[in-house]
Design a protein around this motif. Structure first.
Motif, PDB file in Angstrom:
ATOM      1  N   LYS A   7       0.807  -1.071  -0.058  1.00 51.55           N
ATOM      2  CA  LYS A   7      -0.022  -0.207  -0.049  1.00 51.55           C
ATOM      3  C   LYS A   7       0.834   1.286   0.067  1.00 51.55           C
ATOM      4  O   LYS A   7       0.645   2.269  -0.750  1.00 51.55           O
ATOM      5  N   SER A   8       1.723   1.375   0.717  1.00 54.39           N
ATOM      6  CA  SER A   8       2.593   2.426   1.042  1.00 54.39           C
ATOM      7  C   SER A   8       3.510   2.925  -0.391  1.00 54.39           C
ATOM      8  O   SER A   8       3.459   3.884  -0.762  1.00 54.39           O
ATOM      9  N   ASN A  11       0.795   3.966  -3.134  1.00 55.92           N
ATOM     10  CA  ASN A  11       0.476   5.470  -3.071  1.00 55.92           C
ATOM     11  C   ASN A  11       1.673   6.417  -3.173  1.00 55.92           C
ATOM     12  O   ASN A  11       1.366   7.468  -3.942  1.00 55.92           O
ATOM     13  N   LYS A  12       2.835   5.989  -3.053  1.00 59.20           N
ATOM     14  CA  LYS A  12       3.947   6.870  -3.213  1.00 59.20           C
ATOM     15  C   LYS A  12       4.132   6.913  -4.840  1.00 59.20           C
ATOM     16  O   LYS A  12       4.437   7.987  -5.302  1.00 59.20           O
ATOM     17  N   THR A  15       1.272   9.353  -6.073  1.00 62.41           N
ATOM     18  CA  THR A  15       1.636  10.478  -5.829  1.00 62.41           C
ATOM     19  C   THR A  15       2.700  11.134  -6.604  1.00 62.41           C
ATOM     20  O   THR A  15       2.735  12.122  -7.166  1.00 62.41           O
ATOM     21  N   VAL A  33      -5.184   2.389 -11.006  1.00 63.32           N
ATOM     22  CA  VAL A  33      -6.291   2.336 -10.130  1.00 63.32           C
ATOM     23  C   VAL A  33      -7.554   1.631 -10.599  1.00 63.32           C
ATOM     24  O   VAL A  33      -8.238   0.885  -9.946  1.00 63.32           O
ATOM     25  N   PHE A  45      -5.512   1.872  -1.561  1.00 64.24           N
ATOM     26  CA  PHE A  45      -5.381   3.332  -2.005  1.00 64.24           C
ATOM     27  C   PHE A  45      -5.836   4.131  -0.482  1.00 64.24           C
ATOM     28  O   PHE A  45      -6.774   4.020  -0.061  1.00 64.24           O
ATOM     29  N   GLU A  46      -5.011   5.084  -0.376  1.00 63.55           N
ATOM     30  CA  GLU A  46      -5.349   6.309   0.716  1.00 63.55           C
ATOM     31  C   GLU A  46      -6.510   7.266   0.088  1.00 63.55           C
ATOM     32  O   GLU A  46      -6.164   7.508  -1.245  1.00 63.55           O
ATOM     33  N   THR A  49      -4.440  10.259  -1.630  1.00 61.69           N
ATOM     34  CA  THR A  49      -3.811  10.172  -2.949  1.00 61.69           C
ATOM     35  C   THR A  49      -4.799   9.948  -4.359  1.00 61.69           C
ATOM     36  O   THR A  49      -4.463  10.571  -5.126  1.00 61.69           O
TER      37      THR A  49
END
Length: 151
Positions: A7-8, A11-12, A15, A33, A45-46, A49
């Motif tokens: 996940k991290s 998302n990076k 971004t 996505v 996903f956050e 983001t």
């Protein structure tokens, strides 16, 4: 690539694609996505983001993918704040199809508030109430729509 990264990392990556404002990278991010949502992995996903990616897509003149992401956020019940939503809708409204989609989104979001469906006293409804479209958003979108109208 088989599967999705953590996940991290994901998302990076999204971004950094959004920060680049490169149309091809934004398309890749949107496809990623879409693929994750098709496979039922929307929890990767956050909210921030997806909001940022939607804003970047709208800013680069891609109102359709931007509106798709906003609809996915609302579908997940992860409501963006009104300031972020207003910025996305304002950028979407700069083209005729984008203005139509922005107005349609405002109507869809407004439908959630019709007939007092949302109780403002419940704490669980606070994120939804924070996203409630204001009259400025409505006038902005309809103003752009009327400017594209052929008399």
């Amino acid at each position: 690539m088989e599967g999705f990264p953590r996940k991290s990392v994901l998302n990076k990556l999204l971004t950094s694609y959004a920060e680049s404002l490169d149309f091809q990278r934004l398309e890749k991010a949107h496809r990623l996505v879409e693929q994750a949502f098709e496979e039922g992995k929307q929890t990767l996903f956050e909210k921030e983001t997806l909001i940022y990616l939607s804003y970047a897509l709208a800013r680069c003149g891609s109102p359709v993918p931007a509106s798709i992401l906003l609809r996915k956020l609302v579908g997940m019940e992860e409501y963006p704040p009104v300031a972020a939503c207003s910025a996305i809708l304002a950028h979407m409204s700069q083209s005729p199809p984008g203005a139509y989609l922005a107005a349609e989104l405002i109507v869809e979001i407004g439908y959630l508030f019709q007939d007092n469906r949302v109780d403002p006293r419940k704490k669980s409804n606070a994120p939804l109430i924070a996203m409630k479209p204001n009259t400025l958003n409505l006038h902005h979108c309809f103003g752009w729509l009327s400017s594209f109208w052929d008399y």
